[in-house]
Write a protein that holds these residues in place. Structure first.
Motif, short mmCIF file in Angstrom:
data_model
loop_
_atom_site.label_atom_id
_atom_site.label_comp_id
_atom_site.label_asym_id
_atom_site.label_seq_id
_atom_site.Cartn_x
_atom_site.Cartn_y
_atom_site.Cartn_z
N ALA A 14 -12.98 15.53 -62.92
CA ALA A 14 -13.31 16.14 -61.63
C ALA A 14 -13.11 15.14 -60.50
CB ALA A 14 -14.76 16.63 -61.63
N TYR A 15 -12.80 15.64 -59.34
CA TYR A 15 -12.69 14.83 -58.12
C TYR A 15 -13.78 15.34 -57.17
CZ TYR A 15 -10.15 11.84 -54.79
OH TYR A 15 -9.78 10.82 -53.95
N ALA A 35 -2.54 12.79 -56.65
CA ALA A 35 -2.20 11.62 -57.46
C ALA A 35 -3.17 11.44 -58.62
CB ALA A 35 -2.19 10.38 -56.59
N ALA A 36 -4.46 11.79 -58.41
CA ALA A 36 -5.47 11.61 -59.46
C ALA A 36 -5.38 12.66 -60.55
CB ALA A 36 -6.86 11.62 -58.84
N LYS A 37 -4.82 13.81 -60.23
CA LYS A 37 -4.63 14.91 -61.18
C LYS A 37 -5.92 15.32 -61.91
CE LYS A 37 0.23 13.74 -61.98
NZ LYS A 37 1.28 13.38 -62.98
N ASP A 82 -15.92 11.83 -63.20
CA ASP A 82 -15.13 11.96 -61.98
C ASP A 82 -13.99 10.95 -61.99
OD1 ASP A 82 -16.05 9.60 -59.77
OD2 ASP A 82 -17.51 10.04 -61.36
N VAL A 83 -12.86 11.36 -61.44
CA VAL A 83 -11.70 10.47 -61.32
C VAL A 83 -11.47 10.08 -59.86
CG1 VAL A 83 -10.60 11.31 -63.40
CG2 VAL A 83 -10.14 12.45 -61.21
N GLY A 84 -12.41 10.47 -59.00
CA GLY A 84 -12.33 10.12 -57.59
C GLY A 84 -13.56 10.62 -56.86
N LEU A 85 -13.98 9.89 -55.84
CA LEU A 85 -15.16 10.25 -55.05
C LEU A 85 -14.94 9.81 -53.62
CD1 LEU A 85 -18.14 11.06 -54.54
CD2 LEU A 85 -18.80 8.81 -55.43
#
Length: 407
Positions: free
Chosen positions: A166-167, A216-218, A194-197
């Motif tokens: 999840a982002y 980019a993070a997909k 999470d792969v981004g925050l």
């Protein structure tokens, strides 16, 4: 008529006794109801329907005979989506208007601006919106949904449906910062992460660089706790970039101010949310509520949203507490409300959890479809579990803090 010394003494004694009575004891006086809501500015999409809900609830109470034989009179101030105005008008309600209760505030920042002030002034406070949880305050009741009621059902649902990456996007103030931690916790409990925050100030409206980062993070899906009119731009830009059909979205905030009615079907369809209320609920209580709202507000039932219903129910819970207490004396009303009173509101049964001053209520995972909130799965009578873990006002009634989650 010539007055005797004894009759004059009796009259003066009676006058002195009357003046000595507390304000709430004068049966002819109206109940002074304090309201602080953003009915203009960036958050008026939340505040205007909440104000309409206030008027409906008060009108219904007054038409039914009032409370303890007295009518309610509203003293309301437009806080103009400005946190400084909350402090200013809360002081005015307390010191000049001398209200019996304050029911208002929208953002968590507004709640925390006035909660300490109302504690010092010894004025009962009821905060009704969904929020990040953890407030433990003997003078405050919080009647909206919390993370364990909302995010704890929404996040696992999304993980099961879409995947484990999840982002997270969140508003950059206490609600968004706390909620991001809750999202991380519920993701981890679901075997995901999470792969981004990213956090965004409330006035940010350009999300193009963020959309590029998400691409980019997909991630398997995006979780949004964005807030307000400026942040609505994200959903439009997301759809315009062709992303809505590629990476799905879930949100704990989209739709609480009827934003799903502003977005087109192409922009909003398929987004998942979890709330206590949908106008689509086919219950007798909701049908009565919709009819009453339409009658009072010129048929404008499309203005009803999650925050409006939570506000309406919060006012009705306070009123039930006053009835049970048989008094407006703050300590008696607090005791009555904390005894576990409940109402049958438009969203179903809502009961106060005495040790936390929060509520137990129903929650529904819903999908935005055709500018409506379609119920996919319901979770009955969820308690405020995260706040129960840190707050017990039976043991610490003088508490007035907000606990932060410990991951």
């Amino acid at each position: 008529m010539k007055a005797t010394r004894r009759s004059v003494s009796i009259r003066f004694a009676g006058l002195a006794a009357a003046l000595a009575l507390p304000r709430w004891a004068h049966a002819a006086d109206p109940i002074k109801f304090g309201s602080l809501l953003d009915t203009s500015g960036n958050f008026d999409a939340y505040g205007k329907p909440m104000n309409m809900a206030t008027d409906l609830a008060i009108d219904e109470i007054n038409r039914s005979g009032g409370l303890i034989g007295r009518q309610i009179k509203k003293s309301a101030y437009d806080t103009q989506s400005n946190m400084a105005m909350y402090t200013k008008f809360a002081q005015q309600l307390a010191r000049q208007d001398k209200v019996d209760v304050v029911i208002g505030g929208i953002l968590s920042a507004s709640r925390e601006a006035i909660r300490p002030l109302l504690n010092r002034e010894k004025i009962l406070y009821v905060y009704t919106p969904l929020y990040e949880g953890g407030v433990c305050d003997g003078n405050t009741f919080l009647t909206g949904t919390t993370p364990a009621q909302q995010a704890e059902v929404l996040v696992p649902y999304a993980v099961k449906k879409w995947g484990r990456k999840a982002y997270i996007l969140a508003a950059d103030y206490n609600y968004g910062q706390y909620m991001a931690k809750w999202f991380q916790k519920f993701l981890a409990e679901s075997g995901a992460a999470d792969v981004g925050l990213e956090f965004f100030p409330l006035d940010v409206s350009d999300f193009n660089s963020t959309i590029a980062k998400i691409q980019a993070a997909k991630p398997d899906f995006v979780i949004s706790a964005l807030v307000g009119g400026a942040h609505l731009s994200f959903y439009r830009q997301w759809a315009a970039a062709g992303m809505k059909g590629k990476i799905p979205l879930v949100s704990t905030t989209l739709g609480v101010g009827n934003e799903h009615q502003v977005l087109t079907a192409a922009e909003g369809d398929g987004i998942l949310v979890a709330y206590n209320y949908s106008p689509e609920l086919q219950t007798p209580a909701n049908k009565v509520f919709l009819q009453a709202w339409g009658k009072m507000h010129g048929g404008n039932t499309k203005a009803i949203n999650e925050l409006a219903v939570l506000h309406y129910q919060g006012i009705k819970l306070w009123a039930e507490g006053v009835r049970k207490a048989g008094s407006l004396e703050r300590a008696k009303v607090i005791g009555a409300m904390a005894s576990g009173i409940s109402i049958d509101g438009p969203s179903g049964k809502v009961s106060i959890d005495g040790p936390t001053h929060h509520v137990t209520l129903d929650v529904h995972v819903m999908e935005i479809r055709g500018q409506q909130l379609k119920v996919l799965q319901s979770f009955a009578q969820r308690p405020p579990r995260e706040t129960q873990a840190v707050c017990n006002l039976v043991k610490t009634p003088a508490s007035s803090t907000q606990f932060e989650i410990k991951l």
